[in-house]
Design an enzyme around this catalytic site. Structure first.
Site, PDB file in Angstrom:
ATOM      1  N   VAL A 608       0.860  -1.184   0.000  1.00 43.41           N
ATOM      2  CA  VAL A 608       0.000   0.000   0.000  1.00 43.41           C
ATOM      3  C   VAL A 608       0.897   1.235   0.000  1.00 43.41           C
ATOM      4  CG1 VAL A 608      -1.833   1.245   1.214  1.00 43.41           C
ATOM      5  CG2 VAL A 608      -1.718  -1.253   1.364  1.00 43.41           C
ATOM      6  N   ASP A 677      -6.880  -3.160  -7.981  1.00 44.72           N
ATOM      7  CA  ASP A 677      -5.652  -2.900  -7.230  1.00 44.72           C
ATOM      8  C   ASP A 677      -5.949  -2.073  -5.977  1.00 44.72           C
ATOM      9  OD1 ASP A 677      -2.718  -3.028  -7.108  1.00 44.72           O
ATOM     10  OD2 ASP A 677      -2.887  -0.855  -7.319  1.00 44.72           O
ATOM     11  N   LYS A 681      -5.774  -2.956  -1.865  1.00 42.39           N
ATOM     12  CA  LYS A 681      -5.046  -2.152  -0.873  1.00 42.39           C
ATOM     13  C   LYS A 681      -5.920  -1.802   0.325  1.00 42.39           C
ATOM     14  CE  LYS A 681      -1.836  -0.155  -4.192  1.00 42.39           C
ATOM     15  NZ  LYS A 681      -1.639   0.932  -5.161  1.00 42.39           N
ATOM     16  N   GLY A 796       6.089   3.982  -8.394  1.00 41.98           N
ATOM     17  CA  GLY A 796       7.405   4.237  -8.999  1.00 41.98           C
ATOM     18  C   GLY A 796       8.412   3.236  -8.466  1.00 41.98           C
TER      19      GLY A 796
END
Ligand code: ADP
Ligand code: ASP
Ligand code: MG
Length: 814
Positions: A608, A677, A681, A796
């Site tokens: 998360v 997704d 989370k 990222g």
């Protein structure tokens, strides 16, 4: 007068013998010197091998003999290029004797202990002769005395007991009138009172030297070997071991009795009584300080002085309800073993007296069982006791130190660090004098145990972490690079020695117990073995390293299925893969329970918010007694990126493509855009808040077109983004008209969770969320009005890798 002893490696080659001769020459300038030598390194084993082959009618004994011959002739020729003839003549005649002895063994099929002693004596007799003659050839005042004429024993072959009265008189008598400056004595060999060849036991040259040193009452005994002293633990098994500068006689005795081969255990006794220090030195590094064994206790504050181990142990258990409170069982047990000449290395008995455990040499286990079962036949028949239980493939490890008794908590530390590393302890013994705490463990765990204990007691400042990484794509590669860059910092500042010892991508895998060379890891991995998940697990398990961590940097279901296996081996798991944590609740719970049971951390902070400390913060809130009431969050870096860049001048398709290209989406972008997704989370956050919930329980209102939701492949999906552009533009227009921003929001409220695209007004904390940022607001009993907010880049490769890195360090600090 000086007494020096040189071991097998020290006289194992012409080069080393030259070193020995130099050392002796220097010493002899100031003093007369007695030098005890071992057989040339490896020769005693080779003699025994040849003897056993001959006994077993294996003609291979002739090859073994030829090897022995060749080794000696090479040394003679190299040491005496011009003057070898006389030495070779004598050695040749000794070797003929040896050959006849072996032929005899072959013929009669028998190798008695008496013949065995005769056989192994050739090793020392040859080496001492060659060294003495070489010295004479070089003009030194040297001669050999056969110690069989000095060392007198009983007829207990292979480990004879010394008759000190005769032996001491012989030694004193001989050395009273020696004319040579240097006397070479063969170690290990001796003679019985009846005139038979005997030996002092394997490793016995040390003992020969100690007996001579004591008889001559010299100032110091020097044992020259192939390591720079007595080490904190076996240097062959623990790289970080280092020489102990000073150690007491008792400590040295304990360590050698418990397997520190560098000193033959009986060696200490003769010199101890006369207070003669033993100096252990390294022939290969004569300037190294070495170890002094003496009574001098100054400067020693270390409670644990050394750790040693004995392999090939069998554990013998005598148990039964009929033993309780009835005297005599132990006495009878020990008597039987003593009659069979079986040495008891360790004893433990529970205070209930219900069982007695003995550690003995594995070779003697069968005969021990047979004789005990026979002696207790009646009691076994009456079910008072059970037949003896024998367990093999065990080893004893022992902590040794005179002043352990003055320090609390040493055994606690010992057993908890072994336990943390999943090392099962079969039996424990601690003497009342507390100079020694020993434990019986599986042979296969010895290396790990010694390294763990060494780290605990001798390298308190550094902790080694052994990392196995699966998945070196985008994020994994960044992680390896970050580790490479930070290794030095971690060592110096956090005292963590972080090593990558296993690496795998989908094609290849690579292992290196010493740590993979991170400068060349890509090339090395490419040359690695063919990858498989099972193979990776098996190798990780087989390497059996302390503080092992498996790191999953994939998004693969099959990898997640392996976590339980790793945890059951007490191997920690760190994952950015969300599949396990968001799988069915039973599996999530199982992994959490295994982590507790096997004391193996299971960390998934990056599931998360990538590197943001969301789960850790949540765990800290809960651990400190807070309760989560609701969570509002934007948890998709990729969706935030998409909706921050999508407007009436851009195309939805292009923006999604860009997000994928920059690595913000999952490999399959549908997982992000369908909301799955984000649902995973919020599910994980809800579960970590203590709620039992499954993915199906989360209300998911999709914003994608129906064709987008139903697309069969990633390519098809991208096509629908082009054809449904109007739909997405209408979502944007609606929000813009109300002065709102589109944000994909996850909510958890009163035990219920949902995910949906929402129009966020300008006064809301989510409104200004930029780029690929994530935000989480925790409302709890303590954060009632103002939520706790965590905000920052939530996607990222770099930040995800650093989140994984943080989890690895958390394991290190555990
Ligand atoms: P030598 O032939 O000189 O008598 P040994 O082989 O008998 O030598 O003993 C030296 C070896 O003991 C070392 O090479 C080392 O591998 C082993 N060893 C085991 N434990 C220790 C220890 N605690 N300290 C030093 N050496 C040890
Ligand atoms: N050569 C003998 C052995 O290998 C004795 C010794 O080296 O101390 O056991
Ligand atoms: Mg030795």
């Amino acid at each position: 007068m000086k007494v020096l002893k040189f071991g097998g490696t020290s006289v194992g080659s012409s080069k080393n013998i030259n070193n020995v001769i130099n050392i002796l020459e220097n010493y002899s300038k100031k003093d007369t010197v007695v030098c005890v030598v071992s057989a040339v390194g490896g020769i005693t084993d080779k003699l025994l091998l040849a003897g056993n082959q001959a006994k077993n009618k294996d003609i291979g004994y002739e090859d073994a003999f030829n090897t022995i011959k060749e080794i000696h002739f090479n040394i003679i020729n190299e040491l005496n290029p011009d003057k070898s003839a006389a030495i070779i003549d004598y050695v040749d005649s000794k070797l003929s004797e040896l050959k006849s002895l072996l032929d005899g063994i072959y013929l009669i099929n028998e190798l008695s202990p008496k013949t065995s002693d005769k056989l192994v004596s050739f090793g020392e007799l040859l080496s001492s002769f060659i060294i003495a003659e070489t010295m004479k050839n070089r003009g030194l005042s040297a001669d050999r005395k056969n110690s069989q004429e000095l060392m007198i024993t009983n007829s207990n072959f292979t480990k004879a007991e010394v008759n000190y009265a005769i032996t001491n008189a012989n030694i004193k008598g001989y050395f009273k009138s020696v004319s040579q400056q240097i006397t070479i004595l063969p170690g290990f060999v001796s003679m019985s009172v009846a005139g038979e060849q005997t030996t002092l036991g394997r490793g016995g040259s040390d003992f020969t030297a100690a007996i001579v040193a004591a008889a001559l009452q010299v100032e110091q005994l020097e044992i020259w070997t192939d390591v720079s002293g007595m080490f904190t633990t076996n240097p062959k098994l623990v790289k970080q071991a280092y020489p102990i500068e000073k150690i007491s006689y008792q400590e040295a005795m304990e360590l050698s009795h418990f397997g520190a081969k560098v000193l033959y255990p009986p060696t200490v006794q003769p010199v101890l009584n006369l207070n003669i220090p033993i100096h252990i030195k390294n022939t290969l590094e004569p300037d190294a300080v070495g170890t002094i064994i003496s009574n001098d206790k100054t400067g020693s504050t270390q409670a644990v002085k050394g750790i040693s181990n004995i392999s090939n142990i069998a554990l013998l258990t005598l148990q039964g309800s009929g033993m309780v409170g009835i005297p005599g069982f132990s006495r009878r047990l020990f008597e039987i073993l003593s009659q069979e000449k079986i040495n008891i290395i360790m004893i433990t008995q529970a205070s209930s007296e219900h069982s007695i455990c003995l550690g003995i040499d594995e070779k003697e286990a069968e005969i021990a069982k047979l004789s005990i079962d026979t002696a207790f036949e009646n009691e076994i028949a009456l079910h008072k006791i059970d037949p003896i239980i024998i367990e093999k493939d065990l080893s004893i490890i022992a902590l040794v130190g005179d002043s352990m008794k003055n320090h609390q908590g040493i055994s606690g530390k010992m057993f908890s660090s072994l336990g943390k590393n999943n090392i099962n302890i079969r039996a424990i013994a601690q003497g009342a004098s507390e100079k020694n705490i020993s434990a019986v463990i599986a042979e296969s765990d010895v290396k790990k145990a010694l390294n763990t204990l060494h780290e605990q007691f001798f390298e308190t400042k550094t902790k080694q972490l052994n990392v196995f990484i699966t998945g070196v794509g985008n994020v994994g590669e960044k992680l390896v690079e970050q580790i490479k860059q930070q290794r030095k910092y971690l060592k110096e500042n956090l005292k963590i020695n972080l090593r990558i010892v296993g690496l795998s991508n989908s094609r290849r895998m690579l292992f290196d117990e010493e740590g993979i060379d991170l400068k060349n890891w890509k090339i090395l991995l490419n040359e690695g073995e063919v990858a498989s998940l099972e193979g990776f697990f098996e190798s990780t398990k087989a390497m059996n390293l302390r503080n092992s961590i498996f790191v999953d940097v994939t998004a693969n279901r099959d990898v997640a299925d392996f976590y339980a296996k790793y945890l059951r081996q007490s191997i920690g798991v760190v994952a950015c893969n969300k599949i396990a944590c968001s799988s069915n609740y039973e599996n999530y719970k199982l992994l959490k329970d295994l982590s507790l049971k096997y004391n193996a951390p299971y960390l998934f902070e990056t599931n998360v918010g990538a590197g943001l400390p969301i789960i850790d913060t949540l765990n800290n809130l809960i651990a400190s007694g807070d309760k989560v009431t609701s969570i509002h969050a934007v948890l998709s870096g990729s969706l935030n990126f998409v909706f921050n860049n999508f407007n009436d001048t851009t195309k939805f398709y292009d923006v999604v493509k860009q997000a994928a290209a920059e690595g913000y989406t999952e490999p399959d972008p549908r997982i992000d855009l369908s909301g799955v997704d984000v649902a995973r989370k919020i599910l994980i956050l809800a579960r970590e808040s203590g709620i039992e919930m499954n993915l199906e329980d989360i209300e998911n209102t999709p914003f994608l077109s129906e064709s987008g939701m139903k697309s069969d492949s990633v390519d098809d999906f991208y096509q629908t983004l082009i054809s449904d552009e109007a739909l997405y533009q209408s979502l944007y227009a609606s929000a813009k008209a109300k002065g709102c921003q589109l944000k994909y929001v996850a909510q958890f409220n009163n035990g219920k969770a949902s995910v949906s695209l929402q129009e966020i007004p300008s006064d809301h904390p989510f409104y200004n969320l930029e780029g690929k940022d994530n935000i989480v607001m925790f409302y709890t009993q303590r954060y009632k009005e103002q939520p706790m907010i965590i905000k920052g880049a939530g996607a990222g490769a770099d930040v995800t890798a650093s989140g994984l890195f943080a989890d690895i360090i958390r394991v290190g600090n555990n």
